[in-house]
Design an enzyme around this catalytic site. Structure first.
Site, PDB file in Angstrom:
ATOM      1  N   GLU A  49       0.819  -1.216   0.000  1.00  0.00           N
ATOM      2  CA  GLU A  49       0.000   0.000   0.000  1.00  0.00           C
ATOM      3  C   GLU A  49       0.854   1.267   0.000  1.00  0.00           C
ATOM      4  OE1 GLU A  49      -3.127   0.367  -0.583  1.00  0.00           O
ATOM      5  OE2 GLU A  49      -3.462  -1.786  -0.683  1.00  0.00           O
ATOM      6  N   TYR A 132      -6.927   5.917   4.089  1.00  0.00           N
ATOM      7  CA  TYR A 132      -7.004   4.937   3.002  1.00  0.00           C
ATOM      8  C   TYR A 132      -6.173   3.690   3.324  1.00  0.00           C
ATOM      9  CZ  TYR A 132      -6.450   2.817  -1.583  1.00  0.00           C
ATOM     10  OH  TYR A 132      -6.439   1.920  -2.615  1.00  0.00           O
ATOM     11  N   ASP A 150     -10.299   6.579  -2.310  1.00  0.00           N
ATOM     12  CA  ASP A 150      -9.260   7.310  -3.031  1.00  0.00           C
ATOM     13  C   ASP A 150      -9.859   7.822  -4.337  1.00  0.00           C
ATOM     14  OD1 ASP A 150      -9.554   5.054  -4.569  1.00  0.00           O
ATOM     15  OD2 ASP A 150      -7.410   4.654  -4.783  1.00  0.00           O
TER      16      ASP A 150
END
Ligand code: SF4
Length: 359
Positions: A49, A132, A150
């Site tokens: 991520e 996120y 996002d």
């Protein structure tokens, strides 16, 4: 709000379920074999991520492999020297991500006994982890029902539900997060989040979404009302700053003069050359004495800055500058032998320049 649009809020549970079911079945029908999919290891998920923030999957993949090979667990990353981590990150940009990654690994290893935080709220305490990333890790690794939001998710929701809120505005995040959290199935949050990410990046793309084959087209507001180009609404207020970087590439025998960049500007912790932003004339007694008549010019674009860089190369004779090492130390520079240059962490602009020199 534009009168053409409406916000279809207060969705009925059954409508939520239909949307979620369509997204998940699309995801199952369009699988993508990515190395961080199918793992519940929070370290690997976190690594992927952070690498994928502001980065396309194809560009991030080799970095994911390099990092997970070099540092298979949080322990190896925590114990690695920062210069090595930055060097491995080289070329990916947004170097604060690498520094945060390293700081977090050290924190998890030394302060948390190597135990990865396992809730959305505790993940948010990690440096460089925003809502996120915390939602992604907590849903993929721990099954927590927190929706990722996002640009992809903004786009899908804005188009499907006909939401005209400016996605660059402060209130957008809250509004879209609330909606996504209504939609996420509590019994399968990880798969829903992955489906939303993929659906936004592969089906409901910014330009030319594939509406004809889309399972949501019969109920998609943008498709039904011919508003795909108008949604999502984004009023761009970001100003791009233009800067002139005049570099002095000073070489003396096999040695090059380098500078490690400090905090408060772009590329903290990376290495480039003595540089001035004001005038292309000189940066030191040396560059005054040995000007290069034909600086090489480069244009380099970052997210909020455009750099006009010029490189003036100075090849200085050792006998004229016997105290070069001392001068470097006084000026905050460092002397690096040419064969050691590849081990320095450098911004892409500098790598491009060196490549053109055959270095
Ligand atoms: S119909 Fe088109 S705009 Fe609507 S969700 Fe599908 S791909 Fe996106």
């Amino acid at each position: 709000m534009h009168p053409k649009y409406f916000i279809q809020m207060n969705l009925k549970t059954s409508e939520n379920q239909v949307f979620s079911a369509h997204i998940i079945s699309w995801y199952r029908a369009n699988p993508r074999d990515l190395p961080w999919r199918g793992t519940a290891d929070p370290y690997r998920i976190w690594l992927s991520e952070i690498i994928l923030q502001q980065t396309r999957v194809t560009q991030g993949l080799p970095y994911y492999y390099a990092f997970s090979d070099a540092y298979p667990t949080v322990r190896e990353l925590a114990l690695a020297p920062e210069t090595e981590v930055l060097r491995l990150w080289q070329g990916l940009g947004y170097y604060s991500r690498a520094r945060n990654l390293h700081a977090c690994a050290k924190y998890i290893w030394h302060e948390l006994g190597g135990n990865f935080p396992n809730t959305y709220q505790s993940l948010l305490l990690l440096k460089g982890v925003g809502s996120y990333t915390a939602a992604a890790i907590s849903s993929f690794a721990f099954g927590e029902a927190k929706a990722v939001v996002d640009g992809n998710v903004f786009r899908v929701l804005a188009r499907y539900f006909g939401i005209a809120t400016d996605i660059a505005s402060g209130k957008a995040k809250k509004e879209f997060e609330a909606l996504a959290n209504e939609l996420i199935p509590k019994d399968n949050p990880g798969e829903f989040n992955q489906a939303m990410m993929d659906f936004g990046s592969r089906q409901c793309t910014p330009q030319n979404p594939d509406c004809e084959s889309c399972p949501l087209k019969s109920s998609c507001f943008a498709f039904q009302n011919d508003l795909i180009k108008e949604l999502p609404v984004k009023i761009n207020k970001t100003k791009v700053k233009e800067r002139d970087f005049h570099y002095f590439v000073i070489r003396c025998g096999e040695d090059w003069v380098w500078k490690k960049r400090t905090a408060g500007d772009i590329w903290e912790g990376l290495h480039d050359f003595p540089q001035s932003e004001k005038a292309p004339v000189s940066i030191s007694k040396i560059s005054e004495a040995e000007p290069s008549p034909f600086p090489k010019k480069y244009r380099h674009i970052l997210s909020h800055q455009k750099l006009n860089a010029s490189f003036s190369e100075l090849q200085i004779p050792i006998e004229r500058y016997p105290d070069l090492a001392e001068w470097c130390e006084n000026e905050g520079y460092m002397l690096v032998a040419e064969k050691e240059i590849e081990y320095l962490a450098k911004p892409k602009l500098i790598v491009n320049f060196l490549n053109d020199q055959g270095i």
